[in-house]
Design a protein around this motif. Sequence first.
Motif, PDB file in Angstrom:
ATOM      1  N   GLU A  36       0.866  -1.183   0.000  1.00 26.70           N
ATOM      2  CA  GLU A  36       0.000   0.000   0.000  1.00 26.70           C
ATOM      3  C   GLU A  36       0.895   1.224   0.000  1.00 26.70           C
ATOM      4  OE1 GLU A  36      -2.713  -0.020   3.295  1.00 26.70           O
ATOM      5  OE2 GLU A  36      -4.076  -1.384   2.270  1.00 26.70           O
ATOM      6  N   ILE A  37       0.622   2.154  -0.904  1.00 25.29           N
ATOM      7  CA  ILE A  37       1.393   3.390  -1.026  1.00 25.29           C
ATOM      8  C   ILE A  37       0.459   4.560  -0.754  1.00 25.29           C
ATOM      9  CG2 ILE A  37       2.781   4.829  -2.569  1.00 25.29           C
ATOM     10  CD1 ILE A  37       4.021   2.094  -2.031  1.00 25.29           C
ATOM     11  N   VAL A  38       0.834   5.425   0.186  1.00 24.97           N
ATOM     12  CA  VAL A  38       0.060   6.636   0.452  1.00 24.97           C
ATOM     13  C   VAL A  38       0.622   7.728  -0.448  1.00 24.97           C
ATOM     14  CG1 VAL A  38      -0.650   8.320   2.174  1.00 24.97           C
ATOM     15  CG2 VAL A  38      -0.321   5.926   2.837  1.00 24.97           C
ATOM     16  N   LEU A  39      -0.224   8.249  -1.339  1.00 25.09           N
ATOM     17  CA  LEU A  39       0.192   9.266  -2.302  1.00 25.09           C
ATOM     18  C   LEU A  39       0.168  10.657  -1.672  1.00 25.09           C
ATOM     19  CD1 LEU A  39      -1.750   7.832  -5.352  1.00 25.09           C
ATOM     20  CD2 LEU A  39       0.656   7.529  -4.784  1.00 25.09           C
ATOM     21  N   ASP A  40       0.713  11.634  -2.401  1.00 28.08           N
ATOM     22  CA  ASP A  40       0.795  13.007  -1.898  1.00 28.08           C
ATOM     23  C   ASP A  40      -0.563  13.576  -1.501  1.00 28.08           C
ATOM     24  OD1 ASP A  40       3.526  12.953  -2.343  1.00 28.08           O
ATOM     25  OD2 ASP A  40       3.387  13.957  -4.292  1.00 28.08           O
ATOM     26  N   ASP A  41      -1.620  13.201  -2.220  1.00 30.25           N
ATOM     27  CA  ASP A  41      -2.941  13.744  -1.923  1.00 30.25           C
ATOM     28  C   ASP A  41      -3.674  12.942  -0.840  1.00 30.25           C
ATOM     29  OD1 ASP A  41      -3.631  11.425  -3.254  1.00 30.25           O
ATOM     30  OD2 ASP A  41      -4.777  12.417  -4.831  1.00 30.25           O
ATOM     31  N   GLY A  42      -3.005  11.948  -0.250  1.00 26.37           N
ATOM     32  CA  GLY A  42      -3.603  11.174   0.831  1.00 26.37           C
ATOM     33  C   GLY A  42      -4.320   9.912   0.381  1.00 26.37           C
ATOM     34  N   THR A  43      -4.506   9.737  -0.924  1.00 33.64           N
ATOM     35  CA  THR A  43      -5.155   8.513  -1.399  1.00 33.64           C
ATOM     36  C   THR A  43      -4.174   7.344  -1.275  1.00 33.64           C
ATOM     37  OG1 THR A  43      -4.493   8.936  -3.682  1.00 33.64           O
ATOM     38  CG2 THR A  43      -6.672   9.719  -3.026  1.00 33.64           C
ATOM     39  N   PRO A  64       1.852   5.314  -8.798  1.00 38.16           N
ATOM     40  CA  PRO A  64       3.211   5.085  -8.332  1.00 38.16           C
ATOM     41  C   PRO A  64       3.847   3.805  -8.861  1.00 38.16           C
ATOM     42  CG  PRO A  64       1.717   4.356  -6.636  1.00 38.16           C
ATOM     43  CD  PRO A  64       0.878   4.932  -7.760  1.00 38.16           C
ATOM     44  N   TRP A  65       3.160   3.071  -9.717  1.00 38.15           N
ATOM     45  CA  TRP A  65       3.714   1.837 -10.280  1.00 38.15           C
ATOM     46  C   TRP A  65       4.572   2.172 -11.489  1.00 38.15           C
ATOM     47  CZ3 TRP A  65       2.262  -0.054  -6.081  1.00 38.15           C
ATOM     48  CH2 TRP A  65       0.969   0.074  -5.590  1.00 38.15           C
ATOM     49  N   CYS A  66       5.611   1.411 -11.713  1.00 39.51           N
ATOM     50  CA  CYS A  66       6.531   1.642 -12.828  1.00 39.51           C
ATOM     51  C   CYS A  66       5.969   1.043 -14.113  1.00 39.51           C
ATOM     52  CB  CYS A  66       7.886   1.009 -12.511  1.00 39.51           C
ATOM     53  SG  CYS A  66       9.078   1.185 -13.851  1.00 39.51           S
ATOM     54  N   ASP A  67       6.059   1.806 -15.206  1.00 38.52           N
ATOM     55  CA  ASP A  67       5.673   1.282 -16.521  1.00 38.52           C
ATOM     56  C   ASP A  67       6.868   1.290 -17.480  1.00 38.52           C
ATOM     57  OD1 ASP A  67       5.991   3.918 -17.243  1.00 38.52           O
ATOM     58  OD2 ASP A  67       3.950   4.206 -17.945  1.00 38.52           O
ATOM     59  N   THR A  68       8.068   1.369 -16.947  1.00 37.94           N
ATOM     60  CA  THR A  68       9.356   1.389 -17.657  1.00 37.94           C
ATOM     61  C   THR A  68       9.582   2.651 -18.483  1.00 37.94           C
ATOM     62  OG1 THR A  68       8.668   0.163 -19.640  1.00 37.94           O
ATOM     63  CG2 THR A  68       9.424  -1.151 -17.746  1.00 37.94           C
TER      64      THR A  68
END
Length: 86
Positions: A36-43, A64-68
């Motif tokens: 789980e990643i908490v993003l800058d906007d809190g989501t 926040p996931w990598c797509d290369t």
Amino acid sequence: MHAEPRNTPGGAGTTRSARRTARDPKGPDLVEGPVEIVLDDGTVARSERFLVALCTCRRSRIYPWCDTSHRPRERAVTPPEDRNPS
């Protein structure tokens, strides 16, 4: 170096397993999932995958996931045409 489980804040003695990550200076951070990643906007973004690639360059369209997107783009070289007709 071996990481031991730590007490969680406010957990009254409960322990959490440490997550293992791998750093690649030219690519994403690889994290054992689920994550789980908490993003800058809190989501919160969540992935259930067993290994997750986290974008560190912010070029990914699915951040926040990598797509290369961090990889340099190279044009395909077309082979020269045969100029000597047989």
